[in-house]
Design a protein around this motif. Structure first.
Motif, PDB file in Angstrom:
ATOM      1  N   PHE B 104       0.828  -1.206   0.000  1.00  0.00           N
ATOM      2  CA  PHE B 104       0.000   0.000   0.000  1.00  0.00           C
ATOM      3  C   PHE B 104       0.866   1.260   0.000  1.00  0.00           C
ATOM      4  O   PHE B 104       0.565   2.237  -0.688  1.00  0.00           O
ATOM      5  CB  PHE B 104      -0.920  -0.004   1.232  1.00  0.00           C
ATOM      6  N   GLY B 105       1.954   1.229   0.755  1.00  0.00           N
ATOM      7  CA  GLY B 105       2.770   2.432   0.932  1.00  0.00           C
ATOM      8  C   GLY B 105       3.914   2.583  -0.048  1.00  0.00           C
ATOM      9  O   GLY B 105       4.823   3.364   0.171  1.00  0.00           O
ATOM     10  N   LEU B 106       3.853   1.840  -1.153  1.00  0.00           N
ATOM     11  CA  LEU B 106       4.972   1.808  -2.097  1.00  0.00           C
ATOM     12  C   LEU B 106       4.951   3.010  -3.037  1.00  0.00           C
ATOM     13  O   LEU B 106       4.681   2.881  -4.218  1.00  0.00           O
ATOM     14  CB  LEU B 106       4.919   0.505  -2.877  1.00  0.00           C
ATOM     15  N   THR B 107       5.248   4.198  -2.508  1.00  0.00           N
ATOM     16  CA  THR B 107       5.353   5.376  -3.365  1.00  0.00           C
ATOM     17  C   THR B 107       6.710   5.352  -4.065  1.00  0.00           C
ATOM     18  O   THR B 107       7.581   4.562  -3.724  1.00  0.00           O
ATOM     19  CB  THR B 107       5.266   6.658  -2.521  1.00  0.00           C
ATOM     20  N   ASP B 108       6.885   6.273  -5.028  1.00  0.00           N
ATOM     21  CA  ASP B 108       8.170   6.376  -5.732  1.00  0.00           C
ATOM     22  C   ASP B 108       9.325   6.514  -4.743  1.00  0.00           C
ATOM     23  O   ASP B 108      10.362   5.867  -4.879  1.00  0.00           O
ATOM     24  CB  ASP B 108       8.190   7.607  -6.647  1.00  0.00           C
ATOM     25  N   GLU B 109       9.116   7.404  -3.751  1.00  0.00           N
ATOM     26  CA  GLU B 109      10.199   7.728  -2.826  1.00  0.00           C
ATOM     27  C   GLU B 109      10.494   6.556  -1.893  1.00  0.00           C
ATOM     28  O   GLU B 109      11.658   6.226  -1.641  1.00  0.00           O
ATOM     29  CB  GLU B 109       9.831   8.970  -2.010  1.00  0.00           C
ATOM     30  N   THR B 110       9.434   5.926  -1.365  1.00  0.00           N
ATOM     31  CA  THR B 110       9.637   4.779  -0.480  1.00  0.00           C
ATOM     32  C   THR B 110      10.320   3.651  -1.239  1.00  0.00           C
ATOM     33  O   THR B 110      11.250   3.014  -0.734  1.00  0.00           O
ATOM     34  CB  THR B 110       8.282   4.291   0.078  1.00  0.00           C
ATOM     35  N   PHE B 111       9.864   3.434  -2.468  1.00  0.00           N
ATOM     36  CA  PHE B 111      10.470   2.401  -3.302  1.00  0.00           C
ATOM     37  C   PHE B 111      11.965   2.643  -3.472  1.00  0.00           C
ATOM     38  O   PHE B 111      12.777   1.724  -3.327  1.00  0.00           O
ATOM     39  CB  PHE B 111       9.767   2.362  -4.667  1.00  0.00           C
ATOM     40  N   SER B 112      12.319   3.905  -3.766  1.00  0.00           N
ATOM     41  CA  SER B 112      13.742   4.175  -4.018  1.00  0.00           C
ATOM     42  C   SER B 112      14.553   4.018  -2.732  1.00  0.00           C
ATOM     43  O   SER B 112      15.696   3.576  -2.776  1.00  0.00           O
ATOM     44  CB  SER B 112      13.947   5.555  -4.650  1.00  0.00           C
ATOM     45  N   LEU B 113      13.953   4.353  -1.581  1.00  0.00           N
ATOM     46  CA  LEU B 113      14.669   4.134  -0.310  1.00  0.00           C
ATOM     47  C   LEU B 113      14.842   2.644  -0.034  1.00  0.00           C
ATOM     48  O   LEU B 113      15.905   2.187   0.366  1.00  0.00           O
ATOM     49  CB  LEU B 113      13.895   4.757   0.855  1.00  0.00           C
ATOM     50  N   LEU B 114      13.765   1.884  -0.253  1.00  0.00           N
ATOM     51  CA  LEU B 114      13.816   0.454   0.078  1.00  0.00           C
ATOM     52  C   LEU B 114      14.785  -0.295  -0.830  1.00  0.00           C
ATOM     53  O   LEU B 114      15.357  -1.306  -0.428  1.00  0.00           O
ATOM     54  CB  LEU B 114      12.429  -0.177  -0.019  1.00  0.00           C
ATOM     55  N   THR B 115      14.958   0.212  -2.058  1.00  0.00           N
ATOM     56  CA  THR B 115      15.882  -0.486  -2.950  1.00  0.00           C
ATOM     57  C   THR B 115      17.319   0.020  -2.807  1.00  0.00           C
ATOM     58  O   THR B 115      18.240  -0.629  -3.272  1.00  0.00           O
ATOM     59  CB  THR B 115      15.462  -0.344  -4.426  1.00  0.00           C
ATOM     60  N   ARG B 131       9.069   0.340   9.024  1.00  0.00           N
ATOM     61  CA  ARG B 131       9.344   1.614   9.679  1.00  0.00           C
ATOM     62  C   ARG B 131       9.584   2.715   8.644  1.00  0.00           C
ATOM     63  O   ARG B 131       9.080   3.835   8.785  1.00  0.00           O
ATOM     64  CB  ARG B 131      10.545   1.444  10.615  1.00  0.00           C
ATOM     65  N   VAL B 132      10.349   2.411   7.601  1.00  0.00           N
ATOM     66  CA  VAL B 132      10.608   3.400   6.551  1.00  0.00           C
ATOM     67  C   VAL B 132       9.284   3.842   5.912  1.00  0.00           C
ATOM     68  O   VAL B 132       9.016   5.031   5.743  1.00  0.00           O
ATOM     69  CB  VAL B 132      11.557   2.822   5.466  1.00  0.00           C
ATOM     70  N   THR B 133       8.438   2.874   5.570  1.00  0.00           N
ATOM     71  CA  THR B 133       7.156   3.199   4.940  1.00  0.00           C
ATOM     72  C   THR B 133       6.293   4.047   5.870  1.00  0.00           C
ATOM     73  O   THR B 133       5.693   5.042   5.444  1.00  0.00           O
ATOM     74  CB  THR B 133       6.410   1.899   4.576  1.00  0.00           C
ATOM     75  N   LEU B 134       6.265   3.672   7.141  1.00  0.00           N
ATOM     76  CA  LEU B 134       5.440   4.394   8.117  1.00  0.00           C
ATOM     77  C   LEU B 134       5.947   5.826   8.310  1.00  0.00           C
ATOM     78  O   LEU B 134       5.144   6.769   8.349  1.00  0.00           O
ATOM     79  CB  LEU B 134       5.448   3.646   9.446  1.00  0.00           C
ATOM     80  N   PHE B 135       7.266   5.999   8.398  1.00  0.00           N
ATOM     81  CA  PHE B 135       7.824   7.348   8.545  1.00  0.00           C
ATOM     82  C   PHE B 135       7.464   8.187   7.324  1.00  0.00           C
ATOM     83  O   PHE B 135       7.004   9.318   7.461  1.00  0.00           O
ATOM     84  CB  PHE B 135       9.348   7.284   8.714  1.00  0.00           C
ATOM     85  N   ASP B 136       7.668   7.622   6.131  1.00  0.00           N
ATOM     86  CA  ASP B 136       7.365   8.369   4.914  1.00  0.00           C
ATOM     87  C   ASP B 136       5.903   8.800   4.884  1.00  0.00           C
ATOM     88  O   ASP B 136       5.577   9.939   4.578  1.00  0.00           O
ATOM     89  CB  ASP B 136       7.688   7.528   3.666  1.00  0.00           C
ATOM     90  N   GLN B 137       5.013   7.860   5.219  1.00  0.00           N
ATOM     91  CA  GLN B 137       3.595   8.227   5.174  1.00  0.00           C
ATOM     92  C   GLN B 137       3.275   9.280   6.238  1.00  0.00           C
ATOM     93  O   GLN B 137       2.462  10.171   6.002  1.00  0.00           O
ATOM     94  CB  GLN B 137       2.679   7.014   5.341  1.00  0.00           C
ATOM     95  N   SER B 138       3.936   9.190   7.399  1.00  0.00           N
ATOM     96  CA  SER B 138       3.687  10.193   8.438  1.00  0.00           C
ATOM     97  C   SER B 138       4.042  11.598   7.944  1.00  0.00           C
ATOM     98  O   SER B 138       3.295  12.545   8.190  1.00  0.00           O
ATOM     99  CB  SER B 138       4.509   9.893   9.687  1.00  0.00           C
ATOM    100  N   TYR B 139       5.183  11.718   7.242  1.00  0.00           N
ATOM    101  CA  TYR B 139       5.557  13.041   6.712  1.00  0.00           C
ATOM    102  C   TYR B 139       4.477  13.558   5.760  1.00  0.00           C
ATOM    103  O   TYR B 139       4.091  14.708   5.802  1.00  0.00           O
ATOM    104  CB  TYR B 139       6.890  12.998   5.943  1.00  0.00           C
TER     105      TYR B 139
END
Lengths: 109, 231
Positions: B104-115, B131-139
């Motif tokens: 659900f939280g796989l935005t462009d930015e989250t994707f690039s961080l996770l990879t 945690r990365v996805t949750l932080f990104d969505q919180s922002y």
């Protein structure tokens, strides 16, 4: 314009459509992802879509008239900013700031 | 969870924070011009969680677009995720609701961080990804909410703020051009879009233009099979 049920329906539809694009590769599309037709559309549809959305995002009666000059100036600023700095945030907020100034100071009237 | 994991994730997601909060705020301010309560700006960040689609939503809501048109447009706008998502599949070990939330939280930015980033030593990969996805969505939610609230409070003129939408698509179009390096699809879209706008329909411009463009792309590809000068 304030129809809350309509807004909630729109949020639900957009949530579903967005989630679908994110979940599809995980459920089916990994099997057909290298199909040439999908590759072809995946390559050429995004640019087409960006141009269409760009057109769609303007007040449509203004396009191709003199009233469109501030928009053209704004787009030019976004283009120059993005080609020189390549920072999406600066290009978007800088272009919007300049456009707001042009509009509010009525520079092209 | 350990605070050191939070610190690591915060540091990794800092660039995303600097992008998401201002952009989310721009969305919130723009959205507040529609006259809806700012809580809905927050809700859109929570449920839709897609930058370009949310900006587009403001335009669609203002035009009272139909739900089918909204579904197709959102799907196509976000369909680039389909072509990114595949490469993350092998690196995602999470199951159940954790997997659902990561997808659900796989935005462009989250994707690039996770990879591009790795969890610190000794930390479970799934915990790190969540945690990365949750932080990104919180922002993003914070930005949307702040902007929506500010937009309903501020007194200075926001006339022209709607230009963030064309500015965003202009940037995305330039990025597409850098990637593709062929002017033809851009010109084709411009011609089709203007033609539909001027001669066919203003209200249904987006849907008709998308369908026409797909038809032209497919016809061109079909024709190219017999054409030695294909692109």
């Amino acid at each position: 314009m304030e129809s809350v049920p309509y807004l909630i329906a729109v949020i639900a539809v957009m949530t579903a459509a967005t989630f679908l694009t994110r979940v599809l590769p995980f459920v089916i599309l990994y099997k057909v992802a290298d199909h040439p037709l999908l590759q072809y559309l995946g390559r050429f549809l995004p640019p087409v879509l960006m141009v269409l959305l760009l057109l769609y995002s303007f007040k449509q009666e203004a396009i191709l008239s003199r009233a469109f000059l501030p928009e053209l100036a704004g787009l030019l600023i976004v283009l120059v900013l993005h080609l020189s700095l390549r920072n999406a945030l600066i290009s978007i907020l800088g272009g919007t700031g300049c456009y707001m100034l042009i509009l509010q100071l009525a520079l092209f009237v | 969870m350990s605070s050191s994991l939070n610190q690591t994730v915060f540091k990794a997601t800092l660039p995303v924070m600097f992008g998401y909060i201002p952009l989310g705020m721009a969305f919130g301010v723009l959205f507040s011009d529609l006259g809806y309560h700012w809580l809905f700006a927050c809700a859109m960040g929570v449920f839709i969680f897609a930058g370009a689609a949310q900006f587009l939503a403001v335009g669609l809501l203002a035009n009272q677009a139909g739900l089918l048109e909204i579904f197709i447009t959102t799907f196509l706008l976000n369909s680039r995720h389909i072509f990114y998502g595949i490469s993350l599949m092998s690196g995602m070990q999470a199951r159940g609701w954790r997997r659902l939330y990561l997808i659900f939280g796989l935005t462009d930015e989250t994707f690039s961080l996770l990879t591009s980033t790795q969890p610190p030593a000794g930390v479970d990969k799934t915990a790190y990804q969540l945690r990365v996805t949750l932080f990104d969505q919180s922002y993003w939610v914070l930005g949307c909410t702040l902007g929506g609230w500010l937009g309903s409070q501020i007194s200075f003129s926001t006339a022209g703020i709607e230009f963030v939408l064309p500015a965003l698509f202009m940037v995305l179009a330039i990025e597409q051009y850098r990637h593709l390096r062929k002017p033809a699809p851009f010109l084709m879209a411009l011609i089709i879009g203007l033609f539909v706008l001027l001669f066919i329909s203003r209200d249904q411009m987006l849907l008709i233009s998308i369908l026409l463009s797909v038809a032209v792309l497919l016809l061109y590809r079909g024709g190219a099979k017999w054409n030695p000068y294909r692109i």
